[in-house]
Design a protein around this motif. Structure first.
Motif, mmCIF file in Angstrom:
data_model
loop_
_atom_site.group_PDB
_atom_site.id
_atom_site.type_symbol
_atom_site.label_atom_id
_atom_site.label_comp_id
_atom_site.label_asym_id
_atom_site.label_seq_id
_atom_site.Cartn_x
_atom_site.Cartn_y
_atom_site.Cartn_z
ATOM 1 N N LEU A 181 30.266 46.904 37.752
ATOM 2 C CA LEU A 181 29.782 46.581 36.422
ATOM 3 C C LEU A 181 28.356 47.103 36.327
ATOM 4 N N ARG A 239 28.864 44.226 25.709
ATOM 5 C CA ARG A 239 29.873 45.103 26.310
ATOM 6 C C ARG A 239 29.801 46.438 25.582
ATOM 7 N N TYR A 255 34.866 43.049 34.317
ATOM 8 C CA TYR A 255 34.387 41.916 33.512
ATOM 9 C C TYR A 255 35.105 40.622 33.914
ATOM 10 N N SER A 279 28.481 47.758 30.999
ATOM 11 C CA SER A 279 29.680 48.552 30.764
ATOM 12 C C SER A 279 30.500 48.575 32.049
ATOM 13 N N GLY A 280 31.814 48.614 31.882
ATOM 14 C CA GLY A 280 32.725 48.605 33.012
ATOM 15 C C GLY A 280 34.136 48.314 32.557
ATOM 16 N N SER A 281 35.032 48.281 33.506
ATOM 17 C CA SER A 281 36.443 48.058 33.201
ATOM 18 C C SER A 281 36.710 46.599 32.851
ATOM 19 N N ASP A 282 37.859 46.359 32.244
ATOM 20 C CA ASP A 282 38.268 44.979 31.976
ATOM 21 C C ASP A 282 38.350 44.174 33.269
ATOM 22 N N GLU A 294 35.194 47.595 42.342
ATOM 23 C CA GLU A 294 34.829 47.592 40.928
ATOM 24 C C GLU A 294 33.314 47.629 40.792
ATOM 25 N N GLY A 336 30.786 49.665 26.853
ATOM 26 C CA GLY A 336 31.695 50.735 27.222
ATOM 27 C C GLY A 336 32.611 50.295 28.332
ATOM 28 N N ASP A 337 33.606 51.129 28.636
ATOM 29 C CA ASP A 337 34.615 50.746 29.618
ATOM 30 C C ASP A 337 34.399 51.399 30.976
ATOM 31 N N SER A 338 33.248 52.013 31.177
ATOM 32 C CA SER A 338 32.926 52.605 32.480
ATOM 33 C C SER A 338 31.419 52.609 32.661
#
Length: 312
Positions: free
Chosen positions: A123, A166, A150, A144-147, A121, A168-170
């Motif tokens: 972040l 937070r 985080y 930004s990163g995936s759930d 993963e 973004g998701d990537s």
């Protein structure tokens, strides 16, 4: 070949002013932290704070499933992750890399894809706030990163930051917002130096000028924070000139990628580049005023006229 982690410690790579503050703030809330730095002096300083330290990144893999990178640039990120004694190939699947250096957004995107292919993963988590806020665990994190990233990094984020944005998701969004911040920070420091040079060249007492401007509409956070370094003739590098040569170059590079002209940022970059070329690259970024001083006939405050300590 990846190994199974034998513990859940947090590794912090880069024990400079920011990294040391982050690592010690984590220690103080009871997190198990292992520091890593090429400098023996830095490692010894962290041990003196009660932490443990190692000399090479790959030594963290056996005990850490979260690693925070607080290095200078993308080249150092590459070295600690993928170079000789690099970390990425040794971490257990599902481990988290929290990347805090200021890098190009395009690099952050590509790095996230490379780590994802290794079942790691990432972040994207650039930081702001300076050494003082790093030490007190009150940084701002533009992330930004995936759930999953985080969730894995939550304890570290809670210890190091007062605010986690937070975005973004990537990976990529965090570095994009940090680049906007660095654009403004660099321009504001260069503008503060130029404004102080103007005032001193006109014969205005610099301490009086600072007092007036900090209570007027022309003030900025950077003016208020950096001008005291000039007034105290203390150019100890809390944030060095060369950092903004790097960061404003990234701004400029990203502008070219987007076909976006940024003449104000380009002008600030030229001033920092001139300061670095004149031999001030390792001094505090407020030393950009020395470029103006060399080009005109005014005197900067002298160290022997100063009392007190440098502003943080």
């Amino acid at each position: 070949m990846q190994q199974q982690a034998r513990g859940n410690a947090i590794g912090v790579i880069g024990l400079g002013a920011m990294g040391m503050g982050i690592a010690t703030s984590m220690l103080e809330v009871g997190l198990p932290v292992i520091g890593c730095d090429v400098s023996e002096r830095a490692r010894e300083a962290f041990v003196a704070h009660g932490g443990r330290s190692v000399a090479t990144p790959d030594e963290l893999a056996a005990e850490c499933d979260v690693v925070v990178l607080v290095v200078i640039n993308a080249e150092q990120v590459e070295m600690v992750l993928f170079g000789e004694r690099g970390l990425a190939g040794e971490l257990a699947p599902g481990s988290l890399i929290m990347q805090c250096a200021t890098v190009a957004p395009s690099y952050a995107v590509a790095l996230g894809e490379r780590l994802n292919a290794m079942n790691l993963e990432m972040l994207d988590a650039p930081i702001s706030g300076g050494a003082t806020k790093a030490r007190t665990g009150e940084l701002s994190v533009m992330s930004s990163g995936s759930d999953a990233a985080y969730a894995k990094g939550q304890a570290a984020l809670d210890a190091m930051a007062a605010k986690v944005y937070r975005l973004g998701d990537s990976p990529g969004a965090g570095s994009s917002v940090k680049l906007v911040n660095q654009h403004l920070a660099g321009v504001h420091i260069a503008a503060a130096a130029e404004a102080m040079a103007l005032g001193m060249r006109m014969g205005i007492d610099p301490d009086t000028l600072y007092e007036v401007i900090t209570h007027s509409a022309g003030n900025s956070w950077m003016f208020e924070n950096r001008v005291p370094h000039i007034l105290k003739a203390d150019y100890t590098p809390l944030s060095a000139v060369d950092i903004f040569v790097k960061d404003l170059n990234i701004v400029h590079q990203t502008g070219r990628e987007l076909s976006l002209a940024m003449p104000v940022a380009a002008s600030a970059l030229q001033q920092f580049t001139a300061a670095s070329g004149a031999g001030f690259g390792r001094e505090d970024d407020a030393a950009v005023i020395k470029v103006y001083q060399r080009l005109s006939a005014f005197e900067l405050p002298a160290a022997n006229d100063i009392q007190g300590e440098s502003s943080q």
